[in-house]
Design a protein around this motif. Structure first.
Motif, mmCIF file in Angstrom:
data_model
loop_
_atom_site.group_PDB
_atom_site.id
_atom_site.type_symbol
_atom_site.label_atom_id
_atom_site.label_comp_id
_atom_site.label_asym_id
_atom_site.label_seq_id
_atom_site.Cartn_x
_atom_site.Cartn_y
_atom_site.Cartn_z
ATOM 1 N N THR A 1 -18.179 1.378 -1.848
ATOM 2 C CA THR A 1 -17.274 1.156 -0.715
ATOM 3 C C THR A 1 -17.706 0.021 0.214
ATOM 4 O OG1 THR A 1 -18.461 2.799 0.622
ATOM 5 C CG2 THR A 1 -16.577 3.579 -0.689
ATOM 6 N N GLN B 1 0.818 -1.210 0.000
ATOM 7 C CA GLN B 1 0.000 0.000 0.000
ATOM 8 C C GLN B 1 0.854 1.264 0.000
ATOM 9 O OE1 GLN B 1 -3.438 0.019 -0.184
ATOM 10 N NE2 GLN B 1 -3.292 2.244 -0.425
ATOM 11 N N TYR C 1 -9.186 4.399 -4.959
ATOM 12 C CA TYR C 1 -10.133 4.535 -3.857
ATOM 13 C C TYR C 1 -9.382 4.358 -2.531
ATOM 14 C CZ TYR C 1 -10.039 -0.525 -4.804
ATOM 15 O OH TYR C 1 -9.647 -1.812 -5.064
ATOM 16 N N ASN C 2 -9.975 4.857 -1.472
ATOM 17 C CA ASN C 2 -9.367 4.759 -0.145
ATOM 18 C C ASN C 2 -9.698 3.388 0.444
ATOM 19 O OD1 ASN C 2 -8.548 4.920 2.532
ATOM 20 N ND2 ASN C 2 -9.225 7.042 2.788
ATOM 21 N N ARG C 3 -8.729 2.508 0.458
ATOM 22 C CA ARG C 3 -8.972 1.131 0.917
ATOM 23 C C ARG C 3 -9.278 1.072 2.407
ATOM 24 N NH1 ARG C 3 -4.712 -2.454 0.237
ATOM 25 N NH2 ARG C 3 -6.074 -4.217 -0.261
ATOM 26 N N ASP C 4 -8.872 2.089 3.156
ATOM 27 C CA ASP C 4 -9.169 2.114 4.593
ATOM 28 C C ASP C 4 -10.653 2.345 4.865
ATOM 29 O OD1 ASP C 4 -6.528 1.695 5.311
ATOM 30 O OD2 ASP C 4 -6.063 3.836 5.367
ATOM 31 N N GLU C 5 -11.370 2.884 3.873
ATOM 32 C CA GLU C 5 -12.789 3.172 4.045
ATOM 33 C C GLU C 5 -13.687 2.047 3.549
ATOM 34 O OE1 GLU C 5 -13.536 6.852 2.092
ATOM 35 O OE2 GLU C 5 -12.420 8.069 3.561
#
Length: 499
Positions: A60, A9, A24-28
């Motif tokens: 998401t 990452q 995209y924000n993988r943490d979200e």
């Protein structure tokens, strides 16, 4: 000279601009899918569709949690852990060019042998809507001849004795579903992505039988709250080899411990039966239908059976890859005639599908010289494949009094394959859960060809059909006497293509 980037990452921003990476924000990402069996096919198919959905439409809530059930899965678990769940999908085009895309849809991974309870709890989590499966054709533990769940399997027996420390998919699912019932959670969908006709029905049959025996009080809730949509999946995804990793490192400057290679073609046809909702995969090319059976029959009997045909003939002749066999003019004609004369009459009404174009596309895909799909992979676990891919065509043609000479020849070639040596006296390993029985039956068939057909879990009552037995016997005797190439040439010369 630029150096390659270790895939994780943190390093995504350093990947070359000609490689697509997750923006995209993988943490979200919310995990709503648990997938059991994270192999190359899942990573080139379902995980790819899901990654595109996140990337193109900002969805998401469809993250994937991979589950490794077997000790064998430790390698992929460790690699994806090192790479933060990221891996590279390399698509090999027909002209030999490559494209690369880093996939980010697998956001969690649990290695079951280290923490069985974590797997059970994950499946029982309120956010989980779908448990998808790629556990191979043989993973459903059903006797091919009787259709019954095999409770004599030692691993199943162990799961029944130790329900809270399961080892099989059935043990894990049963305990997780029991928790969902006790916690009054909503329904869930179990989605098979394996190459089995009626794969959802097969998964339902296997799990229902297991629950009836082990947790009968769960059955009413299970029948009301769990759905099993059938699906047809398609994308040729060969084994990753060292050369693939080197090309990725040299051409795209990515150091990926286990990238995935696939052909450009991809297809996913799914019955729209999801208890707790589903991702809008149709936005990225999946097809949702009321009845998937025509699509399944077409794919299993043409593509998968075609693969098996080329694998068996190619293995005996000494080829190493499917493209070598498919580009052999004699084997190509044999394949085309098999599809036209023997399979096509069994497929029924396919609606708007252009079958002629589909069959032509299959030959082109098999002949792709840049997809070095190993014949050893295609021939592995054939005891689970032949009854699904090939025997239904034989049975339907017998019922309709149609031609079975080519299909029967492939069965004979499979028997000969289990001798464990090709026509150049080169040994190969028989990779099959039933290898001992197959090798013994093949050895006995040198004196009496019918011995091979006595493997009841595979052939069932086909041995009672005189035309089938006679055709098989003649084919096997000629194959051992004249060799695969001469036999194929004889069949090609004497029987006319009726397409």
């Amino acid at each position: 000279m630029k150096t390659s980037v270790v895939l994780n990452q943190e390093n995504l921003s350093s990947v070359l601009s000609n490689v697509k990476v997750p923006n995209y924000n993988r943490d979200e990402i919310i995990t709503s899918i648990v997938h059991i069996g994270v192999g190359n096919f899942h990573r080139s198919h379902q995980a790819y569709y899901t990654d595109m959905l996140m990337e193109q439409f900002g969805v998401t809530d469809c993250g994937i949690c991979g589950i490794g059930l077997l000790d064998y899965d430790r390698k992929i678990y460790n690699i994806l852990k090192d790479q933060d769940g990221l891996y590279t999908l390399m698509v090999k085009e027909l002209d030999g060019t490559y494209s690369a895309r880093v996939i980010g849809s697998i956001v969690e991974f649990i290695f079951a042998p280290e923490n069985p309870l974590a797997v059970i709890e994950k499946i029982a989590h309120p956010d989980i809507k779908i448990v998808s499966l790629t556990i191979t054709e043989g993973g459903y533990n059903l006797n091919e001849a009787t259709g019954k769940f095999d409770f004599s399997n030692p691993v199943i027996i162990e799961d029944m004795k130790n329900p809270r420390s399961p080892k099989t998919v059935f043990g894990y699912l049963t305990q997780a579903l029991k928790l969902r019932m006790e916690r009054e959670l909503g329904g869930i969908t179990i989605q098979s992505c394996d190459n089995i006709q009626g794969n959802g029905d097969v998964a339902k049959k296997a799990l229902t039988d297991y629950i009836k025996e082990t947790e009968p009080d769960l059955l009413p809730w299970f029948e009301e709250n769990v759905s099993f949509p059938n699906a047809m999946v398609d994308r040729i995804t060969p084994v990753t080899v060292l050369e693939d990793k080197e090309i990725l490192k040299e051409e795209f400057l990515i150091d990926d411990q286990w990238p995935v290679v696939s052909e450009p073609f991809i297809q996913w046809v799914i019955e729209d039966d999801f208890k707790a909702g589903r991702p809008v995969w149709e936005k990225v090319g999946a097809q949702f239908v009321e009845n998937v059976i025509p699509f399944e029959n077409m794919k299993l009997r043409l593509l998968n059976a075609g693969h098996t045909l080329l694998g068996m003939l190619g293995a005996l002749y000494g080829y190493d890859t499917i493209d070598e066999a498919a580009n052999d003019p004699d084997f190509e004609k044999f394949l085309v005639d098999f599809m036209d004369i023997e399979v096509t009459p069994t497929l029924g009404d396919l609606g708007e599908i252009n079958l002629k174009d589909y069959k032509k596309s299959l030959v082109d895909r098999f002949q792709n010289i840049y997809i070095k799909d190993l014949i050893s992979r295609i021939c592995s676990e054939s005891s689970a494949k032949v009854p699904i891919f090939l025997l239904p065509t034989i049975k339907d043609q017998i019922t309709g009094k149609g031609n079975i000479s080519r299909a029967n020849f492939v069965v004979a070639a499979w028997c000969r394959y289990n001798d464990g040596v090709d026509e150049n006296n080169k040994d190969y390993e028989i990779k099959d859960a039933m290898s001992d029985r197959l090798i013994r039956a093949a050895a006995l068939s040198h004196k009496d060809p019918v011995e091979f057909l006595k493997i009841e879990p595979i052939f069932g009552d086909l041995i009672e059909n005189k035309d089938f037995v006679e055709s098989f016997t003649i084919a096997l005797e000629k194959l051992r006497e004249k060799g695969v190439k001469n036999c194929v040439q004889d069949i090609n010369a004497t029987e006319t293509n009726l397409s």
